[in-house]
Scaffold this motif. Structure first.
Motif, mmCIF file in Angstrom:
data_model
loop_
_atom_site.group_PDB
_atom_site.id
_atom_site.type_symbol
_atom_site.label_atom_id
_atom_site.label_comp_id
_atom_site.label_asym_id
_atom_site.label_seq_id
_atom_site.Cartn_x
_atom_site.Cartn_y
_atom_site.Cartn_z
ATOM 1 N N LEU A 35 58.493 74.680 10.754
ATOM 2 C CA LEU A 35 58.267 74.247 9.132
ATOM 3 C C LEU A 35 59.676 73.614 8.613
ATOM 4 C CD1 LEU A 35 56.625 77.680 7.823
ATOM 5 C CD2 LEU A 35 55.554 75.199 7.968
ATOM 6 N N LEU A 36 60.763 74.279 9.311
ATOM 7 C CA LEU A 36 62.430 73.566 8.905
ATOM 8 C C LEU A 36 62.199 72.242 9.428
ATOM 9 C CD1 LEU A 36 64.195 76.895 9.640
ATOM 10 C CD2 LEU A 36 63.841 75.771 7.383
ATOM 11 N N ARG A 37 61.899 71.703 10.763
ATOM 12 C CA ARG A 37 61.899 70.392 11.192
ATOM 13 C C ARG A 37 60.996 69.549 10.068
ATOM 14 N NH1 ARG A 37 62.435 73.331 15.875
ATOM 15 N NH2 ARG A 37 60.369 73.537 16.167
ATOM 16 N N GLY A 38 60.082 69.897 9.732
ATOM 17 C CA GLY A 38 58.995 69.291 8.758
ATOM 18 C C GLY A 38 59.833 69.062 7.352
ATOM 19 N N GLU A 39 60.506 69.897 7.018
ATOM 20 C CA GLU A 39 61.314 69.660 5.739
ATOM 21 C C GLU A 39 62.479 68.760 6.016
ATOM 22 O OE1 GLU A 39 61.253 71.309 2.504
ATOM 23 O OE2 GLU A 39 59.535 72.538 3.283
ATOM 24 N N THR A 44 63.648 66.640 2.396
ATOM 25 C CA THR A 44 63.876 67.311 1.348
ATOM 26 C C THR A 44 65.276 67.924 1.144
ATOM 27 O OG1 THR A 44 63.026 69.310 2.231
ATOM 28 C CG2 THR A 44 61.603 67.892 1.235
ATOM 29 N N PRO A 45 65.661 68.230 -0.105
ATOM 30 C CA PRO A 45 66.974 68.962 -0.302
ATOM 31 C C PRO A 45 67.233 69.954 0.515
ATOM 32 C CG PRO A 45 65.918 68.556 -2.527
ATOM 33 C CD PRO A 45 64.921 68.286 -1.542
ATOM 34 N N LEU A 46 66.261 70.861 0.737
ATOM 35 C CA LEU A 46 66.132 72.163 1.793
ATOM 36 C C LEU A 46 66.292 71.611 3.153
ATOM 37 C CD1 LEU A 46 65.783 75.015 2.567
ATOM 38 C CD2 LEU A 46 63.399 74.646 2.432
ATOM 39 N N ILE A 54 70.865 73.709 11.599
ATOM 40 C CA ILE A 54 70.212 73.986 12.938
ATOM 41 C C ILE A 54 70.818 73.112 14.130
ATOM 42 C CG2 ILE A 54 67.773 73.250 14.003
ATOM 43 C CD1 ILE A 54 66.471 73.766 11.246
ATOM 44 N N ASP A 55 71.221 71.898 13.712
ATOM 45 C CA ASP A 55 71.809 70.915 14.643
ATOM 46 C C ASP A 55 73.013 71.700 15.185
ATOM 47 O OD1 ASP A 55 69.913 69.146 13.933
ATOM 48 O OD2 ASP A 55 71.258 67.561 13.222
ATOM 49 N N ASP A 56 73.772 72.361 14.679
ATOM 50 C CA ASP A 56 74.889 73.314 15.201
ATOM 51 C C ASP A 56 74.448 74.566 15.765
ATOM 52 O OD1 ASP A 56 76.597 71.344 14.774
ATOM 53 O OD2 ASP A 56 77.391 72.240 12.708
ATOM 54 N N GLY A 57 73.203 74.952 15.654
ATOM 55 C CA GLY A 57 72.595 75.990 16.326
ATOM 56 C C GLY A 57 72.772 77.317 15.598
#
Ligand code: ADP
Length: 188
Positions: A35-39, A44-46, A54-57
């Motif tokens: 879901l987050l990868r979809g955002e 989106t702002p989110l 996420i990219d930093d883990g």
């Protein structure tokens, strides 16, 4: 309705197994990571806020994923239940999940935990990086940080759910089919 949690470290095979489980038992698979990868993909702002974390883990804030989960519970129809993958990931999220289910007059059906050793996490994620190209799979230091975050923030949930009596561990080593059969035999 059934409410299952699929639990385990990054790279344990949750996403792979979730598809087969959802199909067999008519469950909606909800992956907070997806879901987050979809955002992020939708810009989106989110998504923009989540991408940096996420990219930093790092984990995204609890409220963000809690809201996503409750929204799915409220809007998805035509299934016999839900299969949560990647949620809850902190004790705070687990407490909120209990509250959300309580408000709905529902309870957890089971927690299935796919166990693999840390050494295997690295290998599997490096392999997945070649296939899926996820930014958070690209750097060893980010993968290591995710493993550490799993141990410090997510693993304590094992004790939390063990005490509920609805927690089962599955050996996540072996082929996809072997692990799937282990999981199906528990759910039957
Ligand atoms: P993996 O199982 O390989 O860690 P996921 O797709 O489940 O992959 O999650 C990817 C990233 O999305 C996580 O590292 C984290 O940053 C974020 N994320 C997913 N679920 C949650 C959650 N429940 N709470 C906080 N962050 C989350």
């Amino acid at each position: 309705m059934k409410y299952y949690i699929l639990f385990g470290p990054p790279g344990a095979g949750k996403g792979t197994q979730a598809g087969a489980m959802a199909e067999k038992f008519n469950l909606r698979h909800i992956s907070t990571g997806e879901l987050l990868r979809g955002e992020i993909a939708a810009g989106t702002p989110l998504g923009l806020k989540a991408k940096a974390l996420i990219d930093d883990g790092n984990l995204v804030p609890d409220e963000v994923v809690e809201g996503m989960i409750e929204d799915k519970f409220n809007t998805v129809t035509g299934v016999d239940g839900f299969l949560l993958d990647g949620f809850p990931r902190t004790e705070a999220q687990a407490v909120v999940l209990d509250e959300i289910l309580g408000r709905r007059g529902e309870a957890l059906s089971g927690v299935i935990s796919i166990m693999i050793p840390d050494s295997m996490v690295m290998d599997r994620i490096r392999h997945r990086a070649e296939i899926e190209g996820r930014a958070d799979d690209a750097r060893d230091e980010v993968i290591r940080h995710r493993i550490e975050t799993y141990h410090s923030k997510t693993e304590p949930l094992i004790a939390f759910y063990k005490s509920s009596g609805r927690y089962t561990e599955v050996d996540g080593t072996g082929t996809v089919e072997e692990v799937r059969e282990r999981i199906f035999s528990i759910m039957k």
